[in-house]
Scaffold this motif. Structure first.
Motif, PDB file in Angstrom:
ATOM      1  N   ALA A  22       1.045  -1.407   0.091  1.00  0.00           N
ATOM      2  CA  ALA A  22       0.487  -0.045   0.091  1.00  0.00           C
ATOM      3  C   ALA A  22       0.881   1.398  -0.091  1.00  0.00           C
ATOM      4  O   ALA A  22       0.456   2.177  -0.714  1.00  0.00           O
ATOM      5  N   ALA A  26       1.007   4.342  -2.811  1.00  0.00           N
ATOM      6  CA  ALA A  26       0.967   5.523  -2.195  1.00  0.00           C
ATOM      7  C   ALA A  26       1.683   6.223  -1.720  1.00  0.00           C
ATOM      8  O   ALA A  26       1.737   7.394  -1.044  1.00  0.00           O
ATOM      9  N   SER A  78      -2.874  10.967  -1.312  1.00  0.00           N
ATOM     10  CA  SER A  78      -2.259   9.704  -0.975  1.00  0.00           C
ATOM     11  C   SER A  78      -1.326   9.802  -0.063  1.00  0.00           C
ATOM     12  O   SER A  78      -0.451   8.816   0.432  1.00  0.00           O
ATOM     13  N   GLU A  81      -2.901   8.682   2.717  1.00  0.00           N
ATOM     14  CA  GLU A  81      -2.522   7.191   2.983  1.00  0.00           C
ATOM     15  C   GLU A  81      -1.349   6.127   3.569  1.00  0.00           C
ATOM     16  O   GLU A  81      -1.172   5.371   3.894  1.00  0.00           O
ATOM     17  N   SER A  85      -0.435   4.015   6.678  1.00  0.00           N
ATOM     18  CA  SER A  85       0.407   2.886   6.299  1.00  0.00           C
ATOM     19  C   SER A  85       1.247   2.792   7.128  1.00  0.00           C
ATOM     20  O   SER A  85       2.013   1.941   7.629  1.00  0.00           O
ATOM     21  N   SER A 100      -7.231   6.226   8.422  1.00  0.00           N
ATOM     22  CA  SER A 100      -7.634   5.436   7.463  1.00  0.00           C
ATOM     23  C   SER A 100      -9.190   5.953   7.378  1.00  0.00           C
ATOM     24  O   SER A 100     -10.043   5.722   6.340  1.00  0.00           O
ATOM     25  N   ILE A 103      -9.807   8.921   5.662  1.00  0.00           N
ATOM     26  CA  ILE A 103      -9.933   8.831   4.592  1.00  0.00           C
ATOM     27  C   ILE A 103     -10.850   8.222   3.711  1.00  0.00           C
ATOM     28  O   ILE A 103     -11.383   8.554   2.462  1.00  0.00           O
ATOM     29  N   SER A 110     -10.792   4.151  -0.939  1.00  0.00           N
ATOM     30  CA  SER A 110      -9.433   3.897  -0.986  1.00  0.00           C
ATOM     31  C   SER A 110      -9.430   2.421  -0.897  1.00  0.00           C
ATOM     32  O   SER A 110      -9.283   2.251   0.481  1.00  0.00           O
ATOM     33  N   THR A 112      -6.031   1.529   0.254  1.00  0.00           N
ATOM     34  CA  THR A 112      -4.880   1.925   1.339  1.00  0.00           C
ATOM     35  C   THR A 112      -5.620   2.033   2.967  1.00  0.00           C
ATOM     36  O   THR A 112      -5.676   0.717   3.300  1.00  0.00           O
ATOM     37  N   GLY A 113      -6.788   3.004   2.587  1.00  0.00           N
ATOM     38  CA  GLY A 113      -8.118   3.107   3.762  1.00  0.00           C
ATOM     39  C   GLY A 113      -8.574   1.643   3.955  1.00  0.00           C
ATOM     40  O   GLY A 113      -8.580   2.119   5.381  1.00  0.00           O
TER      41      GLY A 113
END
Length: 241
Positions: A22, A26, A78, A81, A85, A100, A103, A110, A112-113
């Protein structure tokens, strides 16, 4: 071996791999939206400082630069994100969850979120809140591990019918016989089994909790057909005898 302990260690391994992926996707350098020239130069400087800070393992400086980039570029998710992470990698699960979730308020697709929210909330013990994020992650990405996690959390929360539905979906997916999961078998030892075998083992646990001994036995035995050396399935089957 305790099932919850085994799966927790397995998840930590997968979480680390998932977060690294991720973060690559991002990266602050990867998506720079149209910004005024006065901001673009400062963004480039901050991105370079961020990269250096990460290279030299100076996380505090890296986080400051991410916050500055977020403030200067509010439409570019990004940076948030990457921050989420980063917090997760540092095992600051509360902060990772908060970032997250913010986000997802702005972009509920998303990946990643969803990933960071799901694993962070799980680590915090908020299983009911983690579950829908795992479900969404699977629906959007088709990721089988997210489907396995969905089924496992449903089982843990005693949502047995939903858990069986998730497990059966996983078993029916042809890719489940190809993909692998790692389970601990002892101190510093890991065992690789197929996703399908892991799903059958989980199915056996669901039936066992419901008092359906014969169905549980059949599921554990099928797990061993798929992965004959699956130690956890052997232990679970042995507990029925």
């Amino acid at each position: 071996m305790n099932m919850k302990y085994a799966v927790l260690i397995m998840l930590l391994c997968f979480s680390a791999l998932g977060v690294l992926k991720a973060q690559e996707n991002a990266s602050p350098d990867s998506t720079i939206s149209a910004v005024p020239n006065s901001n673009r130069a400062q963004n480039e400087v901050d991105n370079r400082i961020y990269s250096l800070a990460m290279r030299y393992n100076d996380v505090s400086v890296a986080k400051i630069k991410l916050y500055e980039l977020m403030e200067r570029n509010p439409r570019n998710l990004s940076y948030a994100e990457t921050l989420a992470s980063l917090y997760f990698e540092m095992e600051q699960y509360g902060s990772a969850a908060l970032v997250s979730l913010d986000i997802l308020e702005r972009n509920d697709k998303s990946l990643t979120g969803l990933e960071v929210a799901a694993f962070s909330l799980e680590q915090l013990g908020a299983l009911e809140r983690a579950l829908p994020h795992f479900e969404s992650l699977h629906l959007l990405s088709g990721d089988l591990f997210s489907l396995y996690k969905t089924g496992y959390l449903q089982y843990t929360l005693k949502k047995y019918e939903e858990a069986l539905n998730s497990v059966n979906m996983l078993i029916k997916d042809n890719k489940s016989t190809e993909q692998k999961l790692n389970f601990p078998t002892g101190e510093n030892n890991m065992q690789e089994v197929s996703m399908a075998a892991a799903a059958q083992n989980l199915k056996g646990l669901i039936y066992k909790d419901q008092g359906s001994t014969e169905e549980a036995r059949a599921a554990f035995e099928e797990a061993l057909v798929l992965s004959p050396e699956f130690q956890l399935a052997k232990e679970n089957l042995g507990e029925l005898q």
